[in-house]
Scaffold this motif. Structure first.
Motif, mmCIF file in Angstrom:
data_model
loop_
_atom_site.group_PDB
_atom_site.id
_atom_site.type_symbol
_atom_site.label_atom_id
_atom_site.label_comp_id
_atom_site.label_asym_id
_atom_site.label_seq_id
_atom_site.Cartn_x
_atom_site.Cartn_y
_atom_site.Cartn_z
ATOM 1 N N VAL A 276 -4.744 -6.158 -14.228
ATOM 2 C CA VAL A 276 -4.135 -7.051 -13.185
ATOM 3 C C VAL A 276 -4.907 -8.295 -13.244
ATOM 4 O O VAL A 276 -5.947 -8.415 -13.049
ATOM 5 C CB VAL A 276 -4.250 -6.365 -11.832
ATOM 6 N N GLU A 277 -3.967 -9.425 -13.196
ATOM 7 C CA GLU A 277 -4.610 -10.719 -13.394
ATOM 8 C C GLU A 277 -3.997 -11.458 -12.152
ATOM 9 O O GLU A 277 -2.899 -11.614 -11.953
ATOM 10 C CB GLU A 277 -4.400 -11.587 -14.722
ATOM 11 N N VAL A 278 -5.046 -12.029 -11.283
ATOM 12 C CA VAL A 278 -4.698 -12.810 -10.026
ATOM 13 C C VAL A 278 -5.146 -14.099 -10.129
ATOM 14 O O VAL A 278 -6.200 -14.251 -10.512
ATOM 15 C CB VAL A 278 -5.278 -12.025 -8.923
ATOM 16 N N SER A 279 -4.032 -15.234 -9.921
ATOM 17 C CA SER A 279 -4.721 -16.409 -9.777
ATOM 18 C C SER A 279 -4.228 -16.938 -8.148
ATOM 19 O O SER A 279 -3.382 -16.450 -7.687
ATOM 20 C CB SER A 279 -4.141 -17.527 -10.902
ATOM 21 N N GLY A 280 -5.184 -17.946 -7.902
ATOM 22 C CA GLY A 280 -5.057 -18.520 -6.568
ATOM 23 C C GLY A 280 -6.675 -18.570 -6.239
ATOM 24 O O GLY A 280 -7.513 -18.581 -6.674
ATOM 25 N N GLU B 292 -0.463 -16.150 -8.203
ATOM 26 C CA GLU B 292 0.397 -15.627 -8.988
ATOM 27 C C GLU B 292 -0.249 -14.308 -9.510
ATOM 28 O O GLU B 292 -1.594 -14.251 -9.263
ATOM 29 C CB GLU B 292 0.363 -16.414 -10.354
ATOM 30 N N VAL B 293 0.440 -13.185 -9.672
ATOM 31 C CA VAL B 293 0.003 -11.993 -10.142
ATOM 32 C C VAL B 293 0.718 -11.579 -11.491
ATOM 33 O O VAL B 293 1.984 -11.766 -11.411
ATOM 34 C CB VAL B 293 0.613 -10.754 -9.074
ATOM 35 N N VAL B 294 -0.050 -11.212 -12.480
ATOM 36 C CA VAL B 294 0.416 -10.697 -13.715
ATOM 37 C C VAL B 294 -0.070 -9.460 -13.842
ATOM 38 O O VAL B 294 -1.375 -9.397 -13.914
ATOM 39 C CB VAL B 294 0.266 -11.522 -14.889
ATOM 40 N N ILE B 295 0.719 -8.237 -14.060
ATOM 41 C CA ILE B 295 0.379 -6.880 -14.322
ATOM 42 C C ILE B 295 0.674 -6.402 -15.611
ATOM 43 O O ILE B 295 2.032 -6.497 -16.100
ATOM 44 C CB ILE B 295 0.843 -6.007 -13.174
ATOM 45 N N ASP B 296 -0.342 -5.902 -16.532
ATOM 46 C CA ASP B 296 -0.094 -5.315 -17.593
ATOM 47 C C ASP B 296 -0.216 -3.841 -17.393
ATOM 48 O O ASP B 296 -1.613 -3.347 -17.625
ATOM 49 C CB ASP B 296 -0.801 -5.879 -18.744
ATOM 50 N N LEU B 297 0.775 -3.150 -17.344
ATOM 51 C CA LEU B 297 0.687 -1.833 -17.269
ATOM 52 C C LEU B 297 -0.004 -0.929 -18.226
ATOM 53 O O LEU B 297 -0.779 0.095 -18.091
ATOM 54 C CB LEU B 297 2.052 -0.861 -16.652
#
Length: 64
Positions: free
Chosen positions: A39-43, A29-34
């Motif tokens: 950038v938050e990456v899980s895995g 999963e990738v969650v980006i807060d511009l």
């Protein structure tokens, strides 16, 4: 993992980074807060691999 991508400035940047990270093995999963340039990456992908993919997309990243 959370990373700061200081040179991310627009939705094009968000899309480019998101697409690059989604192509990396181990990224779930990738969650980006511009606004916060976060950038938050899980895995299971390692931090060095994630930073290298972001660098390959033309941006600089550091662990938050």
């Amino acid at each position: 993992m959370k990373l700061i991508v200081q040179d991310m400035s627009c939705q094009h940047c968000v899309k480019r980074i998101n697409d690059a990270l989604r192509g990396l093995d181990g990224v779930e999963e990738v969650v980006i807060d511009l606004e916060q340039k976060l950038v938050e990456v899980s895995g299971t992908a390692g931090v060095d691999a994630v930073i290298n993919v972001i660098k390959g997309a033309g941006y600089t990243a550091r662990v938050k």
